[in-house]
Design an enzyme around this catalytic site. Structure first.
Site, PDB file in Angstrom:
ATOM      1  N   ARG B 133      -8.245   5.669   1.020  1.00 28.44           N
ATOM      2  CA  ARG B 133      -9.074   4.385   1.143  1.00 28.44           C
ATOM      3  C   ARG B 133      -8.883   3.676   2.221  1.00 28.44           C
ATOM      4  NH1 ARG B 133      -5.623   0.965  -3.500  1.00 28.44           N
ATOM      5  NH2 ARG B 133      -3.562   1.412  -2.854  1.00 28.44           N
ATOM      6  N   ASP B 243       0.984   3.869   0.285  1.00 30.27           N
ATOM      7  CA  ASP B 243       0.053   3.259   1.193  1.00 30.27           C
ATOM      8  C   ASP B 243       0.058   1.701   1.526  1.00 30.27           C
ATOM      9  OD1 ASP B 243      -2.984   3.078  -0.141  1.00 30.27           O
ATOM     10  OD2 ASP B 243      -0.692   2.984  -1.248  1.00 30.27           O
ATOM     11  N   ASP B 244       0.255   1.234   0.390  1.00 35.66           N
ATOM     12  CA  ASP B 244       0.255  -0.318   0.480  1.00 35.66           C
ATOM     13  C   ASP B 244       1.794  -0.885   1.192  1.00 35.66           C
ATOM     14  OD1 ASP B 244       0.762  -0.600  -3.185  1.00 35.66           O
ATOM     15  OD2 ASP B 244       1.845   0.728  -1.686  1.00 35.66           O
TER      16      ASP B 244
END
Lengths: 330, 330
Positions: B133, B243-244
């Site tokens: 994403r 990933d955040d």
């Protein structure tokens, strides 16, 4: 082969005299050093040494603020509030704007009840004017001003947080009392709070002013205020009101953005009813709100336009007082 | 005495022929103009004309945002959420990152159930990776990205407000889920939420991250993400997590300020339990939180320092949902 400078001492004074002189000089230097080390404890205001770790002589101009509190006919509230506010973290100095014309300030009593955490300066005024508090006081050393009405108690927690918010938004009025103007089809503006209809910009309400009677703002705006059209001063003097609306116009014009940032207070109290003086404040006058709508329209004329902008940002402190105050049912 | 250019037409073609040619040219120009005026109604995606006022062909890149939603094994939730999110104000386009490897996207069904308010693009992935994403999708036309997990429902009111907040803080991650790191005497960091001890910077709690699974951020950060050290990608791939956290490190490093701005949601729901797939999301894995603490420490190694900064600013919408939600007992 000796250099010029060693000829004289060696021959004129003699080696023994040279040694004696050196010892005297060294002793004098040690004594001077000791005296210098002792100096910081001797302060001008003759306060006794504090038992706790001594406070640095001056806090950085960016990390502290000056409280400006104007007072009229409520000295009992003033002194009660000063006891509270004098101990707020990051406070640098208090300036009391004394609007009790012809009456002695409580300075003597204040000093007799020292020591105090910060200096308090009583500025005696010649005329009882609402805009006296908006002078560019030479006593101001900090970038930030905290302006408080003399009947308003805001908790130290709220003030410490709001000050940290101001430091992130230094060009705004960061405070606890939001108000708005609304326009009407006739083009005439009206002043009010949340009971007035929403300006109609999407969901919820908006505010376009933050009142300076409980707010932080940049001391530079006091300088700017001295440069306003005469008509502004005349308006404030005529109404003995609206100095805060005028400041919001000034800030909005200067930034091109909403003048204020609203911080939702946890603990804010109006102590009006607690005064012995019987004096109950300007906002109880029948014409108070009508005057403020009148001021909005007059200021739009004076400034040839409406500079106020809307905001719907409401800031609270994450995890305070309740450590889970942001929790949701996710 | 005539200029060179008029000699030829006048003498070679004749005046009559000149007039005829002029008329033909004018007619052709008019026809071309008429055709151009008709063009906008013929759209590539062959949607029928909307009965209501037609939407402008493209909203300004600054006034709208792109929703990026990654999905794995919860197509029923995806479709339910798309029905909700496709109608959010200021939405420009939806990008669905299809992590269901080898499975057909629901594009056919989607189109058969048109028309839709905005274009939805299904990006089929080759490998099921958490960081899919965070690609710099060429389909992205807006400055703002709204990233949502495929099991999270946030109300349109919250999203509209948070988008307006992002427009005032475009370099930050503006979202609904705050988290923090804390340091320990050993120097090892730990990751957590409000149940973890406060970082000890005055009153209340602090957050140092805003999770991207429900947040707005600048599309430029997706470009920046492509320029990170390989070790970052390896970490995210190894854990299928974090990933955040990596994005928060990136933003904090870039701005030198707290990476996120927390907007307190009024209505946020996790629809996990509603899925028919039986799949319950990565955060239920036993090692999920331990992994995230592990990631914080690994990222500090990779970036040679801790760039995350604390904030305690909590933003809510003034006068919404309750028009007096800022009222105090003053």
């Amino acid at each position: 082969r000796c250099f010029h400078f060693c000829k004289l001492p060696g021959r004129v004074m003699g080696i023994r005299l040279l040694r004696f002189t050196s010892v005297v000089i060294i002793v004098l230097l040690l004594v001077a050093g000791a005296l210098t080390a002792l100096l910081p404890t001797i302060k001008d205001d003759k306060l006794p040494n504090s038992r706790r770790e001594p406070k640095p002589q001056t806090q950085s101009a960016l990390d502290s603020f000056t409280l400006i509190m104007q007072t009229y006919n409520r000295t009992d509230l003033l002194l009660k509030l000063l006891n509270h506010y004098q101990a707020i973290p990051h406070l640098h100095k208090v300036i009391v704007v004394w609007n009790n014309i012809g009456e002695k300030t409580p300075e003597e009593m204040w000093n007799s009840l020292g020591p105090h955490p910060v200096p308090v300066v009583f500025k005696v005024q010649a005329v009882n004017r609402m805009r006296n508090r908006l002078q560019n006081f030479p006593d101001l050393e900090t970038k930030a001003v905290l302006m408080m009405d003399d009947d308003t108690l805001v908790s130290a927690h709220d003030l410490a947080f709001a000050f940290s918010v101001w430091q992130q938004f230094p060009e705004h009025i960061v405070g606890f009392v939001p108000r708005k103007h609304i326009s009407t089809p006739s083009g005439v503006y009206s002043y009010g709070s949340f009971e007035l209809q929403n300006p109609g910009l999407g969901n919820g309400d908006q505010y376009s002013m933050v009142l300076i009677g409980a707010a932080f703002f940049h001391s530079g705006y006091l300088e700017d205020f001295q440069q306003q059209p005469e008509a502004v001063y005349a308006l404030i003097d005529e109404t003995q009101n609206c100095d805060d609306i005028a400041m919001n116009f000034l800030v909005a014009k200067h930034t091109g953005k909403p003048s204020g940032v609203f911080v939702k207070p946890v603990d804010i109290r109006n102590l009006e009813k607690d005064t012995n003086s019987g004096y109950s404040g300007m906002w109880h006058r029948a014409e108070h709100l009508l005057q403020r709508s009148y001021c909005v329209n007059k200021l739009v004329n004076i400034y040839d336009g409406m500079p106020l902008k809307y905001s719907n940002i409401m800031i609270s402190q994450f995890g305070f007082p309740n450590y889970a105050n942001h929790k949701n049912k996710m």
